[in-house]
Design a protein around this motif. Structure first.
Motif, PDB file in Angstrom:
ATOM      1  N   THR A  99      17.514  25.332  -9.120  1.00  0.00           N
ATOM      2  CA  THR A  99      17.611  25.974  -8.386  1.00  0.00           C
ATOM      3  C   THR A  99      18.496  26.798  -7.920  1.00  0.00           C
ATOM      4  O   THR A  99      18.271  28.307  -7.065  1.00  0.00           O
ATOM      5  N   ASP A 105      14.770  25.449  -3.643  1.00  0.00           N
ATOM      6  CA  ASP A 105      14.432  23.851  -4.279  1.00  0.00           C
ATOM      7  C   ASP A 105      13.407  24.133  -5.130  1.00  0.00           C
ATOM      8  O   ASP A 105      12.563  23.648  -5.239  1.00  0.00           O
ATOM      9  N   SER A 106      14.325  23.519  -6.261  1.00  0.00           N
ATOM     10  CA  SER A 106      13.379  23.563  -7.610  1.00  0.00           C
ATOM     11  C   SER A 106      13.637  21.838  -8.158  1.00  0.00           C
ATOM     12  O   SER A 106      15.069  21.417  -8.285  1.00  0.00           O
TER      13      SER A 106
END
Length: 292
Positions: A99, A105-106
């Motif tokens: 991220t 956001d991952s």
């Protein structure tokens, strides 16, 4: 059959969009090299799998299968981050690290079964924004054409960011030849035509005297590599990813300009696996015509 060369390099990329690992041998199956593209980054907000087209920071990471020889779709991988840290896919902090790297956001996700079809869907705010985003990743300058395939995308490509059940965009295999790389180096000798920019699974060392973009003439024909058979089914149009910096490579926009202007936008060919087998460095490569 006509001999065209030998296998010089074998590469797999355990995490979609990241740099990968060089192998001495690997099993080649219906879905490509064992352990290739078994993980991918998912954008949390979009709920969409991402590639280096949209997240070029991924190219600065190097991913390796933790079990180097026998791998499956849920095996763990280890990732070398740009800051020198090595983190595993099973590290709970890996999501935050990626991220921070990408600025989005991952989460890092492994392959899911085809039954979970929504996992592979393309995020669409409307009917055209996603296509404009995709076209932008090709980084064309004024007057340079976009690949024709963008004007006639198959319906599956409109709805899914990868072939459902896989993390592959077009086909599960991609190859380049040393003849092509040497040809491009002659056209733009100031650039670094390091093969890692182009992310092939296979580099074929062509026979002496073979010059130019030789593999483009192999489209619609088959290659015999050891006991494996690969059908060369299309050339590979190039996007801005080939210009991006990697851990050992500097950014270079001239790479893409040369490909677009001197190679009709394409470098290398895609392949479909027709006969599975283990392939090894040094294997002889034979060209079969379309009737074989």
């Amino acid at each position: 059959m006509i001999k065209v060369g030998t296998v010089q390099q074998i590469w797999r990329y355990p995490v979609k969009g990241m740099a990968g690992e060089s192998l001495n041998y690997c099993h080649l199956g219906d879905m490509g090299l064992q352990g290739d593209r078994i993980w991918a980054l998912q954008d949390t907000a979009r709920q969409e799998i991402q590639s280096c087209k949209f997240r070029p920071q991924l190219l600065r990471c190097v991913a390796r299968c933790r079990s180097p020889q026998m791998t499956g779709p849920h095996d763990e991988v280890d990732i070398l981050l740009p800051d020198g840290r090595v983190m595993g896919s099973d590290d709970p902090l890996i999501h935050q690290a990626l991220t921070e790297l990408t600025g989005h956001d991952s989460t890092l996700e492994s392959l899911r079964p085809l039954a979970e079809l929504d996992f592979y869907r393309r995020h669409k705010k409307d009917d055209h924004t996603w296509l404009e985003e995709l076209k932008a990743t090709f980084d064309r300058e004024e007057g340079e054409p976009l690949p024709e395939i963008l004007d006639d995308l198959p319906s599956a490509a409109k709805d899914f960011v990868s072939i459902p059940g896989t993390f592959f965009l077009v086909t599960p295999f991609h190859l380049l030849t040393t003849a092509t790389l040497a040809h491009m180096q002659q056209l733009n000798p100031e650039a670094d035509w390091n093969v890692q920019r182009f992310r092939p699974n296979l580099v074929i060392e062509t026979l002496p005297g073979m010059e130019g973009l030789v593999e483009q003439a192999w489209v619609d024909n088959k290659l015999r590599i050891g006991r494996a058979t690969i059908e060369c089914n299309s050339t590979t149009p190039r996007c801005g990813a080939v210009t991006r910096s990697q851990q050992s490579l500097e950014s270079d926009n001239s790479i893409l300009r040369t490909i677009v202007q001197k190679a009709d936008q394409n470098l290398g060919v895609y392949g479909a696996i027709k006969q599975s087998a283990v392939i090894r460095l040094g294997d002889e490569v034979f060209l079969q015509n379309s009737d074989c």
